[in-house]
Scaffold this motif. Sequence first.
Motif: not given
Length: 411
Positions: A291-293, A278-279, A174-177, A284-285
């Motif tokens: 998106r930046a790339q 997944p985390d 739950a902490l990760r997803w 999100l990172r």
Amino acid sequence: MAETPERKVIAATAAETSPDNPWPLALLSQKLKAHIEKAPPAWVEAQVIELNKRANVSYLTLRDVDAEVSLSVTLWGSVLNRLEAPLERGSRVVAQLKPDFWLKTGRLSMQGQDIRPVGLGDLLARIEQLRQALAAEGLFDPRRKKPLPLLPHRIGLITGRNSDAMKDVLQNAALRWPAVEFEVREVAVQGVNAVSSVIGALAELDADPAVDVIVIARGGGSLEDLLPFSHESLVRAVSAAKTPVVSAIGHEADRPLLDEVADLRASTPTDAAKRIVPDVSEELRRVAQARAQLNRRIEGLLEREAERLSYLRSRPVMANPHLMLTAKYDDVASLGGRALTAVRAQVSRHVDQLAHLRAQVRALSPQKTLDRGYAVVQLEDRAIVRDPVQVAPGTALRIRVAAGDFTATGN
């Protein structure tokens, strides 16, 4: 003298008895005892769940390691005295048992003629033997392992009742997803009911189409505590499951056979939670990086295309587009003038040629011949006179000259 009552013939077998000719109870007991005493001693494997010592006799209750079956056993002190270490409750043993029928009370008991504890070495040897046999069948082949879904919507969790392993998996996942959903089955993960309970929960979750992955989790324990997860039935059930299965049993050093057949082996229940979802912060990172790339690449593409447009616009043809049309217009006009000149020359030559041919035709015409002073003499029937003998004296003639014709008479 009184008559002696007739003696009944006792039936030789139980099938020959009847209400009119029954066996004495003592005879049935004797035959049971004789039949039971023919049974040879048998070695069995079980777990000691009760142990009562009374003087020179010990009374044990043995339970099957895989099934809910118990049996009372009587051991004489001489048998226990042969053991190097005292027998304790919970010990896993192999015992040589022989059935014994007590004739007076009709009670069946088991006499222990020998008993030996099963050491860790024996258990490890059995597990290793089973590991090699299952590996030879291909159950541990990496090609059989199914990939885990990238983001499971619902996770099946098989674990102990209110266990720390369950809490670790639920909390860390739950902490990760936070959006992850669980379908939990709390079962026995130790003891004789563990194997059947885990297999039943596995079959139930595997049949649920909403479950994307199944986690079997248990905290650490002794080798005996983790033995259910090396049971052949459980290993084969996991191998046959259609849903990917994650094994999260004990600690890093614990390696039950379930780890070998599972589609993914997690070192601990906490590690299982990290491996199956997944985390969200990490994802999100990664999305931000992507998106930046992507923005950098789009900006670079736009800059390159703008440079190309600027270069194209700076070319003469783009700076003055009418120049190309003017040049082509001049070419077309030049070609048109040349074509017109060529056509006129051709027409002039053909006109001259026609005048020449007309002059030739006119020079050869009969009228020109007449104009030069010649005449055409014809008879009345219009026949042309070519020889004087054709004209007799007094013959009417028609004479044609350049200006007309007239008549005459031959002399």
